[in-house]
Scaffold this active site. Structure first.
Site, PDB file in Angstrom:
ATOM      1  N   GLU A   1       0.895   0.704  10.320  1.00 60.89           N
ATOM      2  CA  GLU A   1      -0.572   0.683  10.554  1.00 60.89           C
ATOM      3  C   GLU A   1      -1.152   1.656  11.181  1.00 60.89           C
ATOM      4  OE1 GLU A   1      -2.041  -3.412  10.892  1.00 60.89           O
ATOM      5  OE2 GLU A   1      -0.211  -4.476  10.198  1.00 60.89           O
TER       6      GLU A   1
ATOM      7  N   LEU B   1       0.981  -1.289   0.204  1.00 66.82           N
ATOM      8  CA  LEU B   1      -0.063   0.155   0.035  1.00 66.82           C
ATOM      9  C   LEU B   1       0.986   1.225   0.016  1.00 66.82           C
ATOM     10  CD1 LEU B   1      -2.933   1.160   0.457  1.00 66.82           C
ATOM     11  CD2 LEU B   1      -2.659   1.032   2.861  1.00 66.82           C
TER      12      LEU B   1
ATOM     13  N   ALA C   1       3.458   8.721  -0.215  1.00 68.79           N
ATOM     14  CA  ALA C   1       2.009   8.144   0.507  1.00 68.79           C
ATOM     15  C   ALA C   1       2.306   7.357   1.489  1.00 68.79           C
ATOM     16  CB  ALA C   1       1.325   7.699  -0.726  1.00 68.79           C
ATOM     17  N   GLY C   2       2.376   7.988   2.779  1.00 65.21           N
ATOM     18  CA  GLY C   2       2.526   6.827   3.762  1.00 65.21           C
ATOM     19  C   GLY C   2       1.409   6.964   4.677  1.00 65.21           C
TER      20      GLY C   2
HETATM   21  C1  LIG Z   1       8.988  -1.791   9.463  1.00 70.41           C
HETATM   22  C2  LIG Z   1       8.049  -1.298   8.683  1.00 70.41           C
HETATM   23  C3  LIG Z   1       7.245  -2.189   7.862  1.00 70.41           C
HETATM   24  C4  LIG Z   1       6.033  -1.631   7.151  1.00 70.41           C
HETATM   25  N1  LIG Z   1       5.362  -2.606   6.288  1.00 70.41           N
HETATM   26  C5  LIG Z   1       4.725  -2.027   5.326  1.00 70.41           C
HETATM   27  C6  LIG Z   1       3.897  -3.092   4.669  1.00 70.41           C
HETATM   28  O1  LIG Z   1       4.159  -4.379   4.592  1.00 70.41           O
HETATM   29  N2  LIG Z   1       3.119  -2.579   3.596  1.00 70.41           N
HETATM   30  C7  LIG Z   1       2.820  -1.244   3.641  1.00 70.41           C
HETATM   31  O2  LIG Z   1       2.156  -0.810   2.587  1.00 70.41           O
HETATM   32  N3  LIG Z   1       3.489  -0.518   4.267  1.00 70.41           N
HETATM   33  C8  LIG Z   1       4.345  -0.782   5.290  1.00 70.41           C
HETATM   34  N4  LIG Z   1       4.954   0.095   6.037  1.00 70.41           N
HETATM   35  C9  LIG Z   1       4.970   1.416   5.964  1.00 70.41           C
HETATM   36  C10 LIG Z   1       4.007   2.294   6.971  1.00 70.41           C
HETATM   37  O3  LIG Z   1       2.566   1.791   6.898  1.00 70.41           O
HETATM   38  C11 LIG Z   1       4.267   3.705   6.994  1.00 70.41           C
HETATM   39  O4  LIG Z   1       5.665   3.895   7.320  1.00 70.41           O
HETATM   40  C12 LIG Z   1       3.471   4.493   7.736  1.00 70.41           C
HETATM   41  O5  LIG Z   1       2.237   4.544   7.109  1.00 70.41           O
HETATM   42  C13 LIG Z   1       4.031   5.863   7.891  1.00 70.41           C
HETATM   43  O6  LIG Z   1       4.397   6.610   6.610  1.00 70.41           O
HETATM   44  P1  LIG Z   1       5.719   7.065   6.422  1.00 70.41           P
HETATM   45  O7  LIG Z   1       6.627   6.172   6.786  1.00 70.41           O
HETATM   46  O8  LIG Z   1       5.620   7.638   4.928  1.00 70.41           O
HETATM   47  O9  LIG Z   1       5.654   8.612   7.493  1.00 70.41           O
HETATM   48  P2  LIG Z   1       5.026   9.739   7.063  1.00 70.41           P
HETATM   49  O10 LIG Z   1       3.387   9.607   6.634  1.00 70.41           O
HETATM   50  O11 LIG Z   1       6.005  10.635   6.590  1.00 70.41           O
HETATM   51  O12 LIG Z   1       4.643  10.254   8.906  1.00 70.41           O
HETATM   52  C14 LIG Z   1       5.810  10.656   9.612  1.00 70.41           C
HETATM   53  C15 LIG Z   1       5.233  11.099  10.942  1.00 70.41           C
HETATM   54  O13 LIG Z   1       4.369  12.065  10.862  1.00 70.41           O
HETATM   55  C16 LIG Z   1       3.460  11.946  11.940  1.00 70.41           C
HETATM   56  N5  LIG Z   1       2.127  12.160  11.345  1.00 70.41           N
HETATM   57  C17 LIG Z   1       1.414  11.497  10.448  1.00 70.41           C
HETATM   58  N6  LIG Z   1       0.262  11.869  10.393  1.00 70.41           N
HETATM   59  C18 LIG Z   1       0.132  12.975  11.139  1.00 70.41           C
HETATM   60  C19 LIG Z   1      -0.820  14.178  11.347  1.00 70.41           C
HETATM   61  N7  LIG Z   1      -2.086  13.964  10.868  1.00 70.41           N
HETATM   62  N8  LIG Z   1      -0.631  15.019  12.135  1.00 70.41           N
HETATM   63  C20 LIG Z   1       0.609  15.130  12.870  1.00 70.41           C
HETATM   64  N9  LIG Z   1       1.692  14.332  12.714  1.00 70.41           N
HETATM   65  C21 LIG Z   1       1.391  13.134  11.763  1.00 70.41           C
HETATM   66  C22 LIG Z   1       3.621  10.650  12.443  1.00 70.41           C
HETATM   67  O14 LIG Z   1       4.499  10.812  13.796  1.00 70.41           O
HETATM   68  C23 LIG Z   1       4.499   9.882  11.384  1.00 70.41           C
HETATM   69  O15 LIG Z   1       5.257   8.865  12.193  1.00 70.41           O
HETATM   70  C24 LIG Z   1       5.920  -0.514   6.881  1.00 70.41           C
HETATM   71  C25 LIG Z   1       6.741   0.426   7.846  1.00 70.41           C
HETATM   72  C26 LIG Z   1       7.729   0.148   8.428  1.00 70.41           C
HETATM   73  C27 LIG Z   1       8.640   1.218   9.245  1.00 70.41           C
END
Ligand SMILES: Cc1cc2nc3c(=O)[nH]c(=O)nc-3n(C[C@H](O)[C@H](O)[C@H](O)COP(=O)(O)OP(=O)(O)OC[C@H]3O[C@@H](n4cnc5c(N)ncnc54)[C@H](O)[C@@H]3O)c2cc1C
Length: 392
Positions: free
Chosen positions: A368, A132, A137-138
Site C-alpha cells: 500500500e 491491482l 507493476a508494483g
Molecule cells: C504481503 C503482501 C501482500 C500484498 N497484498 C496485495 C494485494 O492484496 N493486492 C495487491 O494488488 N497488491 C498486494 N501487494 C503488492 C504490494 O502492493 C507491492 O509489493 C508494492 O506495491 C511494491 O511493489 P513491488 O513489490 O513490485 O516493489 P517495487 O515496485 O519493485 O519496489 C521495490 C522498492 O523500490 C523502492 N521504491 C519504490 N518507488 C520508489 C521511488 N519512486 N524511488 C525510490 N525508491 C522507490 C521501495 O523501497 C520499494 O520497496 C502485497 C505485497 C505484499 C508483500
C-alpha cells in the site's frame, strides 16, 4: 489487554471508546481458539467469526447493504485493526482484506453490485480480494498491463496479477485492468470477477515470512459480463486510489497494534528476567529502550489518529495519511526489534510473540505504498504548498 489510555484522546467519540473495549474482550475470547497452522482454514474461520461478531459491518459502506454506517468510519476501522493486530496478525489481515477487497464496490458499485456482494462480505460469508499489483507493476502501478478487451457486450481479461492477498481462498476479486481509453493511469477500468470464472486460475501460491493466503493470478481469455465493471470506463485507477485512500491510514493502525503488543511483551519480560543480581528492567540501558519504544508508539498513534479523524471530517488526508503510514510502520519495526533484543535468545525462538511480530511487521513497510513512496508524497505536498504560498 495493554494500555488503552489513548482512547481518552479528543480524536475519539464515546462510540469509538466503547467499540475498542468491546472488541478487545471479543478478541480475547474468539481469536486464540483459531488454529493458525493452516492459514487458509484459519482465515476462513476468522472471517466467519468476525462476521458473526458484527465487526465486518464496519468494513463496508451503506446500512442497506449490511454496513454499520453510510460511509466507512476511518477511526473505527483503525481502532479495529489496531486492536486485532495486538491479538493476532492474521485476525487483522482477515478484517482488513474484507474492507480493501470490497472497498471499490462500496465506493463505486451500482445498487445491484452492492446488494450482491456487500451484505455477504459484512456477514463474513464471502471473502474479498483486491487485485491491482502485477509482476512488472508494483510501486509504478499505472504501468499495469493486464488487459480487458470489450467483446460481445462483455469483457475478456488476459494477463497476470501478483501478491494478491486472499488469492486462492477469495470468493471474488476486484481486478484493475487496462481498457486502453488513454495511456497510463487514464486507460484502466475496474471489474469484479467471481472465483471459479472460467479463465481465472491461481498460477502460484506465494509463501511469505508472515504466512497468509497470497497468490499470483492468471487470466486467460477470462470472459466477464459487462455488468461486472465497477464505475465508468477508464475510472479504474481513480477507484483504486480512492480505495487505498480509505485504508492507508489503517495500515498505520495495524503497525501500531503490533508495536503496542511488542512493548507489552518487552515490559513483561524485562520485569521478570533476572540477571546480574537484579531484573533486566532495573538497568538504565533497558529503561532507555522502553522509553524510546513508548515515545515512538505515541508519536505514531498521534499521527495515525490525526489522519483518521481528519478523514472522518471529510477533509483530504494525502499528506497526513502518508506521514502516519511511514511513521507507524517504520517506528513499529524499531519497537519490535527492541523487544526481540530485550527477550534475548528467546526473542528469536519460533512461535514466541515477539518473533511473530518481527515477521508480521515487515511487509507493512512495503505494501500500500512503500515508505519511499510515502516520502515522495509528503515532499510533493510540501513543495506544492511552498510553490503556491511560499509556506508550509
Ligand atoms: C504481503 C503482501 C501482500 C500484498 N497484498 C496485495 C494485494 O492484496 N493486492 C495487491 O494488488 N497488491 C498486494 N501487494 C503488492 C504490494 O502492493 C507491492 O509489493 C508494492 O506495491 C511494491 O511493489 P513491488 O513489490 O513490485 O516493489 P517495487 O515496485 O519493485 O519496489 C521495490 C522498492 O523500490 C523502492 N521504491 C519504490 N518507488 C520508489 C521511488 N519512486 N524511488 C525510490 N525508491 C522507490 C521501495 O523501497 C520499494 O520497496 C502485497 C505485497 C505484499 C508483500
Amino acid at each position: 489487554m495493554g494500555d488503552m489510555r489513548h482512547l481518552d484522546w479528543p480524536f475519539f467519540e464515546e462510540r469509538h471508546r466503547r467499540l475498542a473495549r468491546e472488541l478487545d474482550d471479543w478478541a480475547s475470547a474468539n481469536v486464540p481458539g483459531v488454529d493458525e497452522h493452516d492459514v487458509d482454514a484459519a482465515c476462513r474461520a476468522l472471517v466467519a467469526r468476525l462476521g458473526a461478531g458484527g465487526w465486518l459491518r464496519h468494513a463496508v459502506a451503506g446500512r442497506e447493504h449490511g454496513g454499520s454506517a453510510e460511509t466507512i468510519d476511518t477511526r473505527t476501522v483503525c481502532l479495529i485493526r489496531e486492536t486485532l493486530a495486538r491479538h493476532s496478525g492474521l485476525a487483522d489481515f482477515a478484517f482488513a482484506m474484507q474492507g480493501l477487497g470490497s472497498g471499490a464496490i462500496s465506493l463505486a458499485g451500482t445498487a445491484r453490485q452492492k446488494a450482491e456482494y456487500l451484505p455477504r462480505v459484512a456477514r463474513g460469508e464471502a471473502i474479498a480480494a483486491f487485485a491491482l499489483s502485477e509482476p512488472e507493476a508494483g510501486s509504478d502501478v499505472a504501468a499495469l498491463s493486464c488487459a480487458a478487451r470489450a467483446d460481445g457486450g462483455g469483457f475478456v481479461l488476459d494477463g497476470e496479477k501478483t501478491w494478491i492477498s486472499n488469492g486462492g481462498i477469495a470468493d471474488f476479486y476486484v481486478v484493475f485492468a487496462r481498457t486502453g481509453e488513454a495511456p497510463g493511469s487514464r486507460g484502466i477500468s475496474a471489474f469484479v470477477v467471481d472465483a471459479g470464472t472460467p479463465g481465472l486460475a491461481i498460477a502460484e501460491r506465494i509463501e511469505v515470512i508472515a504466512p497468509h493466503p497470497l497468490a499470483r493470478l492468471r487470466f486467460t481469455a477470462c470472459r466477464v459480463p459487462a455488468d461486472r465493471r465497477l464505475g465508468a470506463a477508464a475510472e479504474g485507477f481513480k477507484i483504486a486510489m480512492r480505495t487505498l485512500d480509505v485504508f492507508r491510514t489503517s495500515v498505520a493502525a495495524a503497525a501500531l497494534g503490533f508495536a503496542r503488543r511488542a512493548l507489552d511483551e518487552a515490559l513483561a519480560r524485562s520485569s521478570s528476567r533476572q540477571m546480574f543480581g537484579q531484573r533486566l528492567a532495573g538497568f538504565q540501558l533497558t529503561q532507555a529502550k522502553l522509553a524510546t519504544m513508548a515515545t515512538t508508539i505515541d508519536s505514531a498513534a498521534l499521527l495515525t489518529y490525526r489522519a483518521a479523524w481528519q478523514r472522518d471530517q471529510g477533509r483530504s488526508v494525502t499528506r497526513e495519511a502518508a506521514m502516519a503510514k511511514m511513521a507507524a510502520t517504520e517506528g513499529a519495526q524499531q519497537v519490535i526489534d527492541a523487544a526481540v533484543q530485550l527477550w534475548g535468545g528467546l526473542g528469536v525462538a519460533r512461535g514466541v510473540p515477539v518473533e511473530r511480530l518481527y515477521r508480521d511487521i515487515r511487509a507493512l513497510r512495503i505494501y500500500e505504498g512503500a515508505t519511499e513512496v510515502q516520502q515522495l508524497i509528503i515532499a510533493r505536498e510540501l513543495l506544492r504548498d511552498f510553490d503556491a504560498h511560499g509556506a508550509r
